[in-house]
Design a protein around this motif. Structure first.
Motif, short mmCIF file in Angstrom:
data_model
loop_
_atom_site.label_atom_id
_atom_site.label_comp_id
_atom_site.label_asym_id
_atom_site.label_seq_id
_atom_site.Cartn_x
_atom_site.Cartn_y
_atom_site.Cartn_z
N SER A 39 0.27 6.49 -6.84
CA SER A 39 1.60 6.38 -6.27
C SER A 39 2.32 7.72 -6.35
N ILE A 40 2.95 8.12 -5.27
CA ILE A 40 3.70 9.37 -5.26
C ILE A 40 5.17 9.13 -5.54
N THR A 41 5.55 7.88 -5.69
CA THR A 41 6.93 7.53 -5.96
C THR A 41 6.99 6.20 -6.69
N HIS A 42 8.10 5.95 -7.33
CA HIS A 42 8.29 4.67 -8.01
C HIS A 42 9.21 3.76 -7.22
N VAL A 43 9.48 4.11 -5.98
CA VAL A 43 10.32 3.30 -5.13
C VAL A 43 9.60 1.99 -4.83
N GLU A 44 10.29 0.89 -4.97
CA GLU A 44 9.70 -0.44 -4.79
C GLU A 44 9.20 -0.67 -3.36
N SER A 45 9.79 0.02 -2.39
CA SER A 45 9.42 -0.21 -0.99
C SER A 45 8.09 0.44 -0.61
N TYR A 46 7.53 1.27 -1.48
CA TYR A 46 6.30 2.01 -1.19
C TYR A 46 5.10 1.29 -1.79
N LEU A 70 -2.66 7.79 1.45
CA LEU A 70 -1.55 7.23 2.20
C LEU A 70 -0.94 6.06 1.46
N GLY A 71 0.17 5.62 1.98
CA GLY A 71 0.83 4.42 1.51
C GLY A 71 1.65 3.85 2.64
N LEU A 72 2.14 2.65 2.44
CA LEU A 72 3.00 2.00 3.43
C LEU A 72 4.39 1.86 2.83
N ASN A 73 5.40 2.07 3.64
CA ASN A 73 6.78 1.93 3.20
C ASN A 73 7.46 0.86 4.04
N THR A 74 8.08 -0.11 3.35
CA THR A 74 8.86 -1.13 4.04
C THR A 74 9.92 -1.67 3.09
N GLU A 75 11.09 -1.89 3.62
CA GLU A 75 12.19 -2.47 2.84
C GLU A 75 12.09 -3.98 2.76
N ASP A 76 11.30 -4.59 3.63
CA ASP A 76 11.16 -6.04 3.73
C ASP A 76 10.22 -6.57 2.64
N ALA A 77 10.76 -7.31 1.69
CA ALA A 77 9.96 -7.84 0.56
C ALA A 77 8.87 -8.79 1.04
N LEU A 79 7.31 -8.67 3.88
CA LEU A 79 6.27 -7.85 4.50
C LEU A 79 5.44 -7.14 3.43
N ARG A 80 6.07 -6.71 2.34
CA ARG A 80 5.32 -6.11 1.23
C ARG A 80 4.34 -7.12 0.65
N ALA A 81 4.77 -8.37 0.52
CA ALA A 81 3.87 -9.41 0.02
C ALA A 81 2.70 -9.62 0.99
N LYS A 82 2.97 -9.56 2.28
CA LYS A 82 1.93 -9.70 3.29
C LYS A 82 0.94 -8.53 3.21
N THR A 125 -2.26 -0.61 11.28
CA THR A 125 -1.38 -1.38 10.39
C THR A 125 -0.66 -2.47 11.16
N ASP A 126 -0.04 -2.10 12.28
CA ASP A 126 0.72 -3.07 13.08
C ASP A 126 -0.17 -4.20 13.59
N GLU A 127 -1.40 -3.86 14.02
CA GLU A 127 -2.32 -4.89 14.52
C GLU A 127 -2.79 -5.81 13.39
N THR A 128 -3.07 -5.25 12.22
CA THR A 128 -3.58 -6.05 11.11
C THR A 128 -2.51 -6.97 10.54
N LEU A 129 -1.27 -6.45 10.45
CA LEU A 129 -0.18 -7.27 9.91
C LEU A 129 0.40 -8.21 10.96
N GLY A 130 0.18 -7.90 12.24
CA GLY A 130 0.72 -8.74 13.31
C GLY A 130 2.20 -8.53 13.56
N GLN A 131 2.74 -7.44 13.04
CA GLN A 131 4.16 -7.14 13.25
C GLN A 131 4.44 -5.69 12.89
N ASP A 132 5.57 -5.19 13.36
CA ASP A 132 6.04 -3.86 13.00
C ASP A 132 6.82 -3.96 11.70
N GLY A 133 7.18 -2.81 11.15
CA GLY A 133 8.05 -2.81 9.98
C GLY A 133 7.49 -2.09 8.77
#
Length: 146
Positions: A39-46, A70-77, A79-82, A125-133
């Motif tokens: 992890s390059i950050t301790h931000v919960e969204s990453y 790499l990592g993924l960043n999202t504010e949506d909890a 979506l992070r669970a997904k 990412t978008d195709e695998t998750l089935g959504q943007d964000g």
């Protein structure tokens, strides 16, 4: 240029070992469950991922390895669970995308194109998750050549 990449790879490889050996153990309250890569950050969204490695070929021979962190960043909890649930599918999609990149778009000896790599990984990412964000964030793109 190859020596610089080798030195960088050696430094990166030694960081976890050097960091893990010394000092007092961290308090149990500060320990977080491992979610993947460094992890390059301790931000919960990453959400970090383990590095992606793929062969680089030229003239029908293995010429090197591309290393992508790499990592993924999202504010949506939710979506992070997904993302956590589909981590294996995402890694599979990323490996496939990078194999296409090294086989079609990358020529050995050239600098890798992080914008194209990020675009391909974002599409996967978008195709695998089935959504943007979830935004793909690259922290390292390196080719270790022979």
């Amino acid at each position: 240029m190859t020596r610089m990449f080798c030195l960088l790879a050696l430094l990166l490889a030694s960081l976890p070992a050097a960091h893990a050996g010394g000092g007092a153990p961290a308090p149990a309250a500060e320990e977080a469950p491992s979610r993947g890569g460094r992890s390059i950050t301790h931000v919960e969204s990453y959400v970090p991922f383990d590095p992606i490695l793929a062969a680089v070929q030229s003239d029908m021979r293995l010429r090197g390895v591309i290393h992508i962190e790499l990592g993924l960043n999202t504010e949506d909890a939710s979506l992070r669970a997904k993302i956590e649930q589909r981590m294996a599918r995402l890694r599979n999609a990323y490996n496939s995308s990078i194999a296409v990149y090294t086989g079609v778009h990358y020529r050995f000896g050239e600098m890798p194109d992080p914008e194209l790599i990020a675009s391909m990984l974002q599409r996967a990412t978008d195709e695998t998750l089935g959504q943007d964000g979830a935004e793909v964030l690259l922290s390292l793109v390196m080719v270790n050549g022979r």
